[in-house]
Design a protein around this motif. Sequence first.
Motif, short mmCIF file in Angstrom:
data_model
loop_
_atom_site.label_atom_id
_atom_site.label_comp_id
_atom_site.label_asym_id
_atom_site.label_seq_id
_atom_site.Cartn_x
_atom_site.Cartn_y
_atom_site.Cartn_z
N LYS A 105 0.67 -1.19 -0.19
CA LYS A 105 0.02 -0.10 -0.05
C LYS A 105 0.92 1.28 0.00
O LYS A 105 0.50 2.11 -0.57
CB LYS A 105 -0.89 0.15 1.25
CG LYS A 105 -1.93 -0.99 1.24
CD LYS A 105 -3.29 -0.64 0.61
CE LYS A 105 -4.36 -1.46 0.64
NZ LYS A 105 -5.57 -0.97 -0.01
N LEU A 106 2.07 1.27 0.67
CA LEU A 106 2.91 2.44 0.74
C LEU A 106 3.83 2.57 -0.44
O LEU A 106 4.07 3.57 -0.63
CB LEU A 106 3.93 2.39 1.99
CG LEU A 106 3.17 2.17 3.30
CD1 LEU A 106 3.97 2.01 4.53
CD2 LEU A 106 2.57 3.55 3.34
N ARG A 107 4.14 1.49 -1.39
CA ARG A 107 5.15 1.54 -2.30
C ARG A 107 5.05 2.52 -3.45
O ARG A 107 5.77 3.46 -3.66
CB ARG A 107 5.02 0.24 -2.87
CG ARG A 107 6.29 0.26 -3.96
CD ARG A 107 6.66 -1.33 -4.36
NE ARG A 107 7.66 -1.62 -3.55
CZ ARG A 107 7.59 -2.76 -2.70
NH1 ARG A 107 6.50 -3.43 -2.72
NH2 ARG A 107 8.54 -3.13 -1.96
N PRO A 108 3.87 2.75 -3.82
CA PRO A 108 3.45 3.88 -4.73
C PRO A 108 3.76 5.35 -4.25
O PRO A 108 4.11 6.03 -5.02
CB PRO A 108 1.90 3.42 -5.25
CG PRO A 108 1.58 2.50 -4.61
CD PRO A 108 2.33 2.03 -3.49
N HIS A 109 3.41 5.54 -3.14
CA HIS A 109 3.71 6.58 -2.34
C HIS A 109 5.24 6.95 -1.99
O HIS A 109 5.65 8.18 -2.11
CB HIS A 109 2.92 6.90 -1.12
CG HIS A 109 1.58 6.78 -1.38
ND1 HIS A 109 0.79 7.59 -2.15
CD2 HIS A 109 0.68 5.46 -0.99
CE1 HIS A 109 -0.46 7.27 -2.07
NE2 HIS A 109 -0.63 6.18 -1.71
N VAL A 110 5.93 5.88 -1.80
CA VAL A 110 7.42 6.28 -1.55
C VAL A 110 8.22 5.89 -2.59
O VAL A 110 9.10 6.89 -2.85
CB VAL A 110 7.70 4.93 -0.40
CG1 VAL A 110 9.14 5.00 -0.18
CG2 VAL A 110 6.79 5.14 0.95
N GLU A 111 7.94 5.05 -3.43
CA GLU A 111 8.71 4.73 -4.76
C GLU A 111 8.36 5.55 -5.97
O GLU A 111 8.95 5.18 -6.95
CB GLU A 111 9.01 3.39 -5.03
CG GLU A 111 9.69 2.85 -3.53
CD GLU A 111 10.04 1.14 -3.97
OE1 GLU A 111 9.52 0.71 -4.78
OE2 GLU A 111 10.63 0.56 -2.92
N GLY A 112 6.97 5.58 -6.18
CA GLY A 112 6.35 6.21 -7.16
C GLY A 112 5.68 5.04 -7.95
O GLY A 112 5.68 3.93 -7.52
N PRO A 113 4.85 5.36 -8.82
CA PRO A 113 3.83 4.38 -9.24
C PRO A 113 4.79 3.30 -10.34
O PRO A 113 5.92 3.53 -10.90
CB PRO A 113 3.09 5.08 -10.49
CG PRO A 113 3.48 6.36 -10.48
CD PRO A 113 4.43 6.88 -9.47
N ALA A 114 4.28 2.09 -10.32
CA ALA A 114 5.00 1.05 -11.16
C ALA A 114 5.01 1.79 -12.55
O ALA A 114 4.07 2.22 -13.15
CB ALA A 114 4.61 -0.16 -10.90
N VAL A 115 6.14 1.41 -13.43
CA VAL A 115 6.35 1.69 -14.69
C VAL A 115 6.25 0.42 -15.57
O VAL A 115 6.23 -0.61 -15.25
CB VAL A 115 7.98 2.05 -15.02
CG1 VAL A 115 8.09 2.76 -16.35
CG2 VAL A 115 8.19 3.02 -13.84
#
Length: 115
Positions: A105-115
């Motif tokens: 849940k945190l990953r998109p906010h910390v690392e940005g959206p998946a490419v």
Amino acid sequence: MEAYLPSHWKAGPRTGPLTSALVLCAYEQNTSEVVDNCQYVGGVSVMLTKSRTTYLLYEAKTSKLVTRFTVEGDSGCPSEIRHYEGEKPPITIAQDIDHGKVIAKLRPHVEGPAV
């Protein structure tokens, strides 16, 4: 919680004062809803109760709420329970939270959206 987060998410830089762009607050809510009755050596019986944790992620600089989400506990009875010698074991224990779900849940906010 920090122990379960990826190491490259920790506040940095590695030298000098720590800086952080995001702040995560966790609010545990244990209920009285029994989901299992755990049996242990010596006839010890402990009730496993439902739990949920609500997370609020804030932007550190502005205090703006970035996201809010809740993760339900989903664990079964732990293989062991710990308590101090001479003390009675607990009567209830709460389910553990799957930290992988929190990280996802945190990953998109910390690392940005998946490419």
